[in-house]
Motif scaffolding. Structure first.
Motif, PDB file in Angstrom:
ATOM      1  N   MET A   1       7.662  -8.950  11.199  1.00 22.37           N
ATOM      2  CA  MET A   1       6.386  -9.359  11.792  1.00 22.37           C
ATOM      3  C   MET A   1       5.702 -10.423  10.941  1.00 22.37           C
ATOM      4  O   MET A   1       5.173 -11.395  11.459  1.00 22.37           O
ATOM      5  N   ALA A   2       5.709 -10.222   9.593  1.00 23.74           N
ATOM      6  CA  ALA A   2       5.103 -11.207   8.692  1.00 23.74           C
ATOM      7  C   ALA A   2       5.996 -11.339   7.456  1.00 23.74           C
ATOM      8  O   ALA A   2       6.885 -10.513   7.242  1.00 23.74           O
ATOM      9  N   GLY A   3       5.762 -12.403   6.665  1.00 29.44           N
ATOM     10  CA  GLY A   3       6.561 -12.631   5.453  1.00 29.44           C
ATOM     11  C   GLY A   3       6.335 -11.531   4.427  1.00 29.44           C
ATOM     12  O   GLY A   3       5.390 -10.750   4.543  1.00 29.44           O
ATOM     13  N   PRO A   4       7.203 -11.457   3.387  1.00 28.81           N
ATOM     14  CA  PRO A   4       7.119 -10.363   2.401  1.00 28.81           C
ATOM     15  C   PRO A   4       5.793 -10.342   1.631  1.00 28.81           C
ATOM     16  O   PRO A   4       5.316  -9.264   1.260  1.00 28.81           O
ATOM     17  N   GLU A   5       5.171 -11.508   1.397  1.00 24.96           N
ATOM     18  CA  GLU A   5       3.900 -11.538   0.649  1.00 24.96           C
ATOM     19  C   GLU A   5       2.799 -10.830   1.447  1.00 24.96           C
ATOM     20  O   GLU A   5       2.006 -10.069   0.896  1.00 24.96           O
ATOM     21  N   ILE A   6       2.757 -11.136   2.745  1.00 25.20           N
ATOM     22  CA  ILE A   6       1.734 -10.527   3.599  1.00 25.20           C
ATOM     23  C   ILE A   6       2.010  -9.038   3.769  1.00 25.20           C
ATOM     24  O   ILE A   6       1.095  -8.208   3.719  1.00 25.20           O
ATOM     25  N   GLU A   7       3.290  -8.671   3.921  1.00 26.24           N
ATOM     26  CA  GLU A   7       3.651  -7.252   4.047  1.00 26.24           C
ATOM     27  C   GLU A   7       3.226  -6.487   2.791  1.00 26.24           C
ATOM     28  O   GLU A   7       2.751  -5.361   2.859  1.00 26.24           O
ATOM     29  N   ARG A   8       3.405  -7.111   1.637  1.00 25.51           N
ATOM     30  CA  ARG A   8       3.028  -6.471   0.372  1.00 25.51           C
ATOM     31  C   ARG A   8       1.506  -6.270   0.319  1.00 25.51           C
ATOM     32  O   ARG A   8       1.019  -5.222  -0.110  1.00 25.51           O
ATOM     33  N   LEU A   9       0.772  -7.273   0.770  1.00 23.01           N
ATOM     34  CA  LEU A   9      -0.691  -7.171   0.800  1.00 23.01           C
ATOM     35  C   LEU A   9      -1.120  -6.020   1.713  1.00 23.01           C
ATOM     36  O   LEU A   9      -2.000  -5.218   1.357  1.00 23.01           O
ATOM     37  N   ILE A  10      -0.471  -5.916   2.860  1.00 24.96           N
ATOM     38  CA  ILE A  10      -0.800  -4.826   3.799  1.00 24.96           C
ATOM     39  C   ILE A  10      -0.514  -3.466   3.151  1.00 24.96           C
ATOM     40  O   ILE A  10      -1.324  -2.543   3.225  1.00 24.96           O
ATOM     41  N   GLN A  11       0.647  -3.379   2.482  1.00 28.67           N
ATOM     42  CA  GLN A  11       1.012  -2.099   1.839  1.00 28.67           C
ATOM     43  C   GLN A  11       0.007  -1.707   0.764  1.00 28.67           C
ATOM     44  O   GLN A  11      -0.342  -0.533   0.613  1.00 28.67           O
ATOM     45  N   LEU A  12      -0.458  -2.701   0.000  1.00 26.23           N
ATOM     46  CA  LEU A  12      -1.445  -2.419  -1.056  1.00 26.23           C
ATOM     47  C   LEU A  12      -2.778  -1.987  -0.453  1.00 26.23           C
ATOM     48  O   LEU A  12      -3.386  -1.015  -0.908  1.00 26.23           O
ATOM     49  N   MET A  13      -3.197  -2.693   0.588  1.00 22.37           N
ATOM     50  CA  MET A  13      -4.470  -2.362   1.238  1.00 22.37           C
ATOM     51  C   MET A  13      -4.417  -0.961   1.850  1.00 22.37           C
ATOM     52  O   MET A  13      -5.426  -0.245   1.864  1.00 22.37           O
ATOM     53  N   ALA A  14      -3.236  -0.584   2.358  1.00 24.64           N
ATOM     54  CA  ALA A  14      -3.089   0.718   3.011  1.00 24.64           C
ATOM     55  C   ALA A  14      -3.259   1.866   2.020  1.00 24.64           C
ATOM     56  O   ALA A  14      -3.458   3.007   2.409  1.00 24.64           O
ATOM     57  N   ARG A  15      -3.186   1.559   0.706  1.00 24.11           N
ATOM     58  CA  ARG A  15      -3.351   2.613  -0.305  1.00 24.11           C
ATOM     59  C   ARG A  15      -4.816   2.849  -0.651  1.00 24.11           C
ATOM     60  O   ARG A  15      -5.141   3.766  -1.400  1.00 24.11           O
ATOM     61  N   LEU A  16      -5.714   2.020  -0.106  1.00 21.55           N
ATOM     62  CA  LEU A  16      -7.144   2.210  -0.353  1.00 21.55           C
ATOM     63  C   LEU A  16      -7.650   3.427   0.422  1.00 21.55           C
ATOM     64  O   LEU A  16      -7.177   3.703   1.521  1.00 21.55           O
ATOM     65  N   PRO A  17      -8.625   4.165  -0.171  1.00 21.30           N
ATOM     66  CA  PRO A  17      -9.155   5.323   0.556  1.00 21.30           C
ATOM     67  C   PRO A  17      -9.813   4.877   1.863  1.00 21.30           C
ATOM     68  O   PRO A  17     -10.499   3.862   1.903  1.00 21.30           O
ATOM     69  N   GLY A  18      -9.561   5.622   2.907  1.00 19.22           N
ATOM     70  CA  GLY A  18     -10.169   5.318   4.200  1.00 19.22           C
ATOM     71  C   GLY A  18      -9.384   4.321   5.035  1.00 19.22           C
ATOM     72  O   GLY A  18      -9.733   4.066   6.183  1.00 19.22           O
ATOM     73  N   LEU A  19      -8.351   3.723   4.442  1.00 15.46           N
ATOM     74  CA  LEU A  19      -7.539   2.757   5.201  1.00 15.46           C
ATOM     75  C   LEU A  19      -6.129   3.304   5.364  1.00 15.46           C
ATOM     76  O   LEU A  19      -5.496   3.680   4.394  1.00 15.46           O
ATOM     77  N   GLY A  20      -5.620   3.327   6.562  1.00 18.68           N
ATOM     78  CA  GLY A  20      -4.222   3.668   6.804  1.00 18.68           C
ATOM     79  C   GLY A  20      -3.468   2.370   7.051  1.00 18.68           C
ATOM     80  O   GLY A  20      -4.062   1.298   6.982  1.00 18.68           O
ATOM     81  N   PRO A  21      -2.155   2.445   7.364  1.00 20.61           N
ATOM     82  CA  PRO A  21      -1.367   1.237   7.624  1.00 20.61           C
ATOM     83  C   PRO A  21      -1.948   0.376   8.760  1.00 20.61           C
ATOM     84  O   PRO A  21      -1.971  -0.844   8.664  1.00 20.61           O
ATOM     85  N   ARG A  22      -2.461   1.057   9.775  1.00 20.66           N
ATOM     86  CA  ARG A  22      -2.984   0.342  10.933  1.00 20.66           C
ATOM     87  C   ARG A  22      -4.240  -0.462  10.600  1.00 20.66           C
ATOM     88  O   ARG A  22      -4.328  -1.657  10.893  1.00 20.66           O
ATOM     89  N   SER A  23      -5.197   0.209   9.953  1.00 19.62           N
ATOM     90  CA  SER A  23      -6.438  -0.494   9.621  1.00 19.62           C
ATOM     91  C   SER A  23      -6.216  -1.513   8.510  1.00 19.62           C
ATOM     92  O   SER A  23      -6.899  -2.538   8.452  1.00 19.62           O
ATOM     93  N   ALA A  24      -5.228  -1.267   7.631  1.00 22.04           N
ATOM     94  CA  ALA A  24      -4.898  -2.234   6.580  1.00 22.04           C
ATOM     95  C   ALA A  24      -4.385  -3.526   7.227  1.00 22.04           C
ATOM     96  O   ALA A  24      -4.742  -4.627   6.820  1.00 22.04           O
TER      97      ALA A  24
END
Ligand SMILES: [Zn+2]
Length: 197
Positions: A1-24
């Motif tokens: 869906m997106a390049g590895p840099e963006i995927e990595r950013l999404i994965q990191l954001m998804a680890r924040l409290p209150g954020l799941g993969p979808r909202s990340a």
């Protein structure tokens, strides 16, 4: 869906409290669309805070300066010390705007179940601060949980010989609360903590 840099950013954001993969994913897409207004300032801010954040060597608060802004503020009452479990509790008390003393962050609570003993918390540094003699009152503001209460008892025991006044946050009826909706424990605690008018 997106390049590895963006995927990595999404994965990191998804680890924040209150954020799941979808909202990340949604948050990252928002950032990408607002590159100049949001993404770049956020990246710069994260780097700036990341390079300067540390625990205050006096109170354990997290801040970019050492001592932290609260310990360094000469207008705050240094004779009043409020003991909290974590930085989130300190922030909550600061939001209330009602406390003008200083803090001591324990970094958790005693828990036999999780193997957390006094040596794992900032208790010795608390005893040390009180021993310096300028503190008049220690307010124990640990949570109203079993661990929070156990920790409060332990600290009270350790400070007993210091001669300092030890107080505890009151438990009871929340502001705007109706008695009928309170749980039995809260109502019982409020009754026990009643005071003359
Ligand atoms: Zn501090």
């Amino acid at each position: 869906m997106a390049g590895p840099e963006i995927e990595r950013l999404i994965q990191l954001m998804a680890r924040l409290p209150g954020l799941g993969p979808r909202s990340a994913r949604r948050a990252v897409l928002h950032l990408l669309k607002k590159k100049d207004a949001l993404l770049m300032p956020l990246a710069a801010s994260l780097r700036e805070v990341g390079e300067s954040i540390h625990a205050c060597s006096t109170c354990g608060n997290l801040d970019t300066g050492n001592p932290c802004a609260i310990c360094a503020d000469p207008r705050r009452d240094e004779t009043l010390l409020c003991v909290v479990e974590g930085v989130a509790d300190l922030w909550a008390l600061e939001r209330s705007g009602m406390f003008r003393g200083r803090y001591h962050v324990l970094g958790g609570t005693l828990s036999a179940l999780d193997g957390i003993g006094p040596g794992d918390l900032n208790v010795d540094s608390l005893i040390g601060r009180v021993a310096q003699g300028r503190i008049r009152e220690v307010i124990i503001a640990t949570n109203a949980t079993v661990e929070g209460q156990t920790t409060a008892h332990y600290i009270t025991d350790r400070l007993q010989s210091s001669g300092v006044t030890i107080t505890r946050l009151a438990h009871g009826v929340p502001v705007g609360g109706e008695l009928d909706y309170l749980d039995d424990g809260t109502l019982g605690a409020a009754l026990k903590a009643r005071r003359p008018l």
